[in-house]
Design a protein around this motif. Structure first.
Motif, PDB file in Angstrom:
ATOM      1  N   ASP A 105     -42.687  38.703 -13.162  1.00  0.00           N
ATOM      2  CA  ASP A 105     -42.282  38.607 -14.559  1.00  0.00           C
ATOM      3  C   ASP A 105     -43.479  38.573 -15.499  1.00  0.00           C
ATOM      4  OD1 ASP A 105     -39.719  38.596 -13.592  1.00  0.00           O
ATOM      5  OD2 ASP A 105     -39.314  36.493 -14.081  1.00  0.00           O
ATOM      6  N   THR A 152     -41.908  43.860 -18.482  1.00  0.00           N
ATOM      7  CA  THR A 152     -40.497  44.175 -18.272  1.00  0.00           C
ATOM      8  C   THR A 152     -40.223  45.678 -18.172  1.00  0.00           C
ATOM      9  OG1 THR A 152     -40.113  44.072 -20.654  1.00  0.00           O
ATOM     10  CG2 THR A 152     -39.670  42.052 -19.381  1.00  0.00           C
ATOM     11  N   HIS A 171     -37.613  42.252 -10.166  1.00  0.00           N
ATOM     12  CA  HIS A 171     -37.075  40.951 -10.544  1.00  0.00           C
ATOM     13  C   HIS A 171     -35.671  40.777  -9.968  1.00  0.00           C
ATOM     14  CE1 HIS A 171     -36.262  37.416 -13.068  1.00  0.00           C
ATOM     15  NE2 HIS A 171     -35.052  37.935 -13.170  1.00  0.00           N
ATOM     16  N   ARG A 177     -34.372  32.397 -15.771  1.00  0.00           N
ATOM     17  CA  ARG A 177     -35.544  32.950 -16.454  1.00  0.00           C
ATOM     18  C   ARG A 177     -35.090  33.870 -17.574  1.00  0.00           C
ATOM     19  NH1 ARG A 177     -36.375  32.571 -11.040  1.00  0.00           N
ATOM     20  NH2 ARG A 177     -38.274  31.550 -10.361  1.00  0.00           N
ATOM     21  N   VAL A 184     -35.741  36.868 -18.312  1.00  0.00           N
ATOM     22  CA  VAL A 184     -35.459  38.262 -17.985  1.00  0.00           C
ATOM     23  C   VAL A 184     -34.268  38.430 -17.046  1.00  0.00           C
ATOM     24  CG1 VAL A 184     -37.789  39.081 -18.435  1.00  0.00           C
ATOM     25  CG2 VAL A 184     -37.171  38.350 -16.144  1.00  0.00           C
TER      26      VAL A 184
END
Length: 85
Positions: free
Chosen positions: A43, A47, A55, A81, A83
């Motif tokens: 992470d 992204t 991820h 998290r 994301v």
């Protein structure tokens, strides 16, 4: 600089991802902690689509191991998290 959690092939890790522990639950908790480190490392790199795919794959493994431990009466924590999909 972002440093990876480790290399399972490194001699300093005894060519293991984690120590197996005295029983399967201890080994799985150690693996769960290592996966969390790998998720955080991934992470921190951003992204981009590839990173989001990594991820998701790591989170699948993390959730599956935590669920397995819980179903057998062991404590297992995961962290949400930013994301997470």
């Amino acid at each position: 600089m972002i440093e990876p959690p480790g290399n399972s092939l490194a001699a300093s890790q005894g060519k293991r991802v984690v120590e197996p522990g005295d029983d399967i639950a201890t080994g799985l908790r150690a693996l769960l902690a290592r996966i969390a480190e790998e998720v955080d490392f991934n992470d921190a790199k951003g992204t981009a689509p590839y990173r989001l795919g990594m991820h998701d794959g790591l989170r699948f493994a993390e959730d599956a191991i935590a669920d397995l431990l819980r179903r057998h009466g062991h404590d297992a924590e995961t962290v949400d998290r930013g994301v997470d999909a």
